[in-house]
Motif scaffolding. Structure first.
Motif, mmCIF file in Angstrom:
data_model
loop_
_atom_site.group_PDB
_atom_site.id
_atom_site.type_symbol
_atom_site.label_atom_id
_atom_site.label_comp_id
_atom_site.label_asym_id
_atom_site.label_seq_id
_atom_site.Cartn_x
_atom_site.Cartn_y
_atom_site.Cartn_z
ATOM 1 N N GLU A 107 73.939 79.922 52.565
ATOM 2 C CA GLU A 107 73.768 79.058 53.735
ATOM 3 C C GLU A 107 73.275 79.873 54.924
ATOM 4 O O GLU A 107 72.332 79.485 55.623
ATOM 5 N N ALA A 108 73.919 81.029 55.171
ATOM 6 C CA ALA A 108 73.533 81.885 56.294
ATOM 7 C C ALA A 108 72.092 82.371 56.132
ATOM 8 O O ALA A 108 71.325 82.373 57.095
ATOM 9 N N ALA A 109 71.720 82.765 54.923
ATOM 10 C CA ALA A 109 70.358 83.246 54.676
ATOM 11 C C ALA A 109 69.343 82.134 54.936
ATOM 12 O O ALA A 109 68.321 82.363 55.594
ATOM 13 N N ASP A 110 69.620 80.932 54.438
ATOM 14 C CA ASP A 110 68.704 79.809 54.660
ATOM 15 C C ASP A 110 68.541 79.516 56.151
ATOM 16 O O ASP A 110 67.430 79.287 56.632
ATOM 17 N N LEU A 111 69.655 79.528 56.887
ATOM 18 C CA LEU A 111 69.600 79.255 58.321
ATOM 19 C C LEU A 111 68.792 80.325 59.048
ATOM 20 O O LEU A 111 67.952 80.022 59.897
ATOM 21 N N TYR A 112 69.053 81.593 58.704
ATOM 22 C CA TYR A 112 68.360 82.693 59.372
ATOM 23 C C TYR A 112 66.870 82.671 59.046
ATOM 24 O O TYR A 112 66.027 82.817 59.925
ATOM 25 N N LEU A 113 66.552 82.455 57.786
ATOM 26 C CA LEU A 113 65.148 82.435 57.379
ATOM 27 C C LEU A 113 64.397 81.219 57.930
ATOM 28 O O LEU A 113 63.177 81.230 58.034
ATOM 29 N N SER A 114 65.157 80.170 58.324
ATOM 30 C CA SER A 114 64.511 78.997 58.937
ATOM 31 C C SER A 114 64.159 79.255 60.396
ATOM 32 O O SER A 114 63.500 78.435 61.025
ATOM 33 N N GLY A 115 64.612 80.393 60.945
ATOM 34 C CA GLY A 115 64.251 80.750 62.316
ATOM 35 C C GLY A 115 65.408 80.844 63.290
ATOM 36 O O GLY A 115 65.223 81.239 64.434
ATOM 37 N N LEU A 116 66.621 80.474 62.862
ATOM 38 C CA LEU A 116 67.762 80.581 63.766
ATOM 39 C C LEU A 116 68.066 82.050 64.044
ATOM 40 O O LEU A 116 67.776 82.921 63.225
ATOM 41 N N THR A 117 68.652 82.319 65.206
ATOM 42 C CA THR A 117 69.057 83.677 65.557
ATOM 43 C C THR A 117 70.372 84.017 64.866
ATOM 44 O O THR A 117 71.059 83.128 64.331
ATOM 45 N N LEU A 118 70.746 85.288 64.895
ATOM 46 C CA LEU A 118 72.025 85.702 64.316
ATOM 47 C C LEU A 118 73.188 85.013 65.021
ATOM 48 O O LEU A 118 74.167 84.629 64.382
ATOM 49 N N VAL A 119 73.072 84.837 66.331
ATOM 50 C CA VAL A 119 74.125 84.150 67.090
ATOM 51 C C VAL A 119 74.246 82.703 66.618
ATOM 52 O O VAL A 119 75.348 82.202 66.364
ATOM 53 N N GLU A 120 73.118 82.023 66.481
ATOM 54 C CA GLU A 120 73.124 80.621 66.050
ATOM 55 C C GLU A 120 73.671 80.479 64.629
ATOM 56 O O GLU A 120 74.452 79.562 64.353
ATOM 57 N N VAL A 121 73.276 81.393 63.743
ATOM 58 C CA VAL A 121 73.804 81.361 62.373
ATOM 59 C C VAL A 121 75.313 81.592 62.402
ATOM 60 O O VAL A 121 76.073 80.904 61.718
ATOM 61 N N GLY A 122 75.740 82.545 63.216
ATOM 62 C CA GLY A 122 77.168 82.833 63.337
ATOM 63 C C GLY A 122 77.979 81.633 63.765
ATOM 64 O O GLY A 122 79.055 81.369 63.233
ATOM 65 N N VAL A 123 77.445 80.880 64.722
ATOM 66 C CA VAL A 123 78.138 79.671 65.174
ATOM 67 C C VAL A 123 78.269 78.679 64.024
ATOM 68 O O VAL A 123 79.316 78.076 63.816
ATOM 69 N N LYS A 124 77.189 78.524 63.252
ATOM 70 C CA LYS A 124 77.196 77.561 62.142
ATOM 71 C C LYS A 124 78.149 77.949 61.015
ATOM 72 O O LYS A 124 78.753 77.084 60.393
ATOM 73 N N VAL A 125 78.264 79.257 60.746
ATOM 74 C CA VAL A 125 79.109 79.693 59.620
ATOM 75 C C VAL A 125 80.450 80.260 60.066
ATOM 76 O O VAL A 125 81.246 80.695 59.240
ATOM 77 N N GLY A 126 80.700 80.263 61.376
ATOM 78 C CA GLY A 126 81.995 80.697 61.888
ATOM 79 C C GLY A 126 82.228 82.193 61.815
ATOM 80 O O GLY A 126 83.317 82.642 61.473
ATOM 81 N N ALA A 127 81.197 82.978 62.141
ATOM 82 C CA ALA A 127 81.329 84.436 62.115
ATOM 83 C C ALA A 127 80.590 85.030 63.303
ATOM 84 O O ALA A 127 79.705 84.409 63.881
ATOM 85 N N ARG A 128 80.953 86.257 63.645
ATOM 86 C CA ARG A 128 80.270 86.938 64.733
ATOM 87 C C ARG A 128 78.873 87.361 64.284
ATOM 88 O O ARG A 128 78.648 87.609 63.091
ATOM 89 N N PRO A 129 77.946 87.469 65.225
ATOM 90 C CA PRO A 129 76.576 87.850 64.863
ATOM 91 C C PRO A 129 76.487 89.180 64.107
ATOM 92 O O PRO A 129 75.707 89.318 63.176
ATOM 93 N N GLN A 130 77.331 90.151 64.494
ATOM 94 C CA GLN A 130 77.308 91.445 63.818
ATOM 95 C C GLN A 130 77.716 91.307 62.351
ATOM 96 O O GLN A 130 77.159 91.969 61.473
#
Length: 129
Positions: free
Chosen positions: A75-98
């Motif tokens: 899920e995180a990979a799909d979101l990131y590869l779709s153009g979302l930032t690490l921060v945005e992906v983190g919000v969606k999957v409940g994790a810190r950007p790092q």
């Protein structure tokens, strides 16, 4: 007392305040202990994630600090590869950007340069004359 459909209005902020009943807080705590994230619980109970954290803290529940759930890597990979930032992906999957960055990189995903979104179009000087 001023109210709207969400609950009592906090006069100084002019924002609705959603008050959870004790049994709702019990459910919130149980779901958090079963693995739900602060963001998921905030959405489910209609409150801010900081409100969720405050309820957990009052119930003396340790807050997980944004660790990445490995089952969500696709899920995180799909979101990131779709153009979302690490921060945005983190919000969606409940994790810190790092944590998201480490997980994606460990699975071979190339991490884009930081610094926010920039135009991919090269800028050329324009002659004014």
């Amino acid at each position: 007392m001023v109210t709207d459909s969400r609950g009592r209005m906090v006069r100084s902020l002019e924002m609705a305040q959603t008050l959870l009943r004790p049994e709702q807080v019990d459910d919130l705590v149980a779901e958090y202990r079963d693995g739900a994230t602060l963001v998921e619980l905030a959405s489910r109970f209609g409150v801010n994630r900081r409100t969720v954290a405050a309820h957990l803290t009052r119930r003396e529940v340790s807050i997980r600090r944004g660790s990445f759930d490995p089952s969500r890597i696709h899920e995180a990979a799909d979101l990131y590869l779709s153009g979302l930032t690490l921060v945005e992906v983190g919000v969606k999957v409940g994790a810190r950007p790092q944590a998201v960055r480490r997980a994606l990189a460990s699975h071979g995903i190339v991490i884009r340069p930081g610094g926010g979104r920039r135009s991919r179009v090269a800028s050329f000087p324009v002659a004014v004359g």
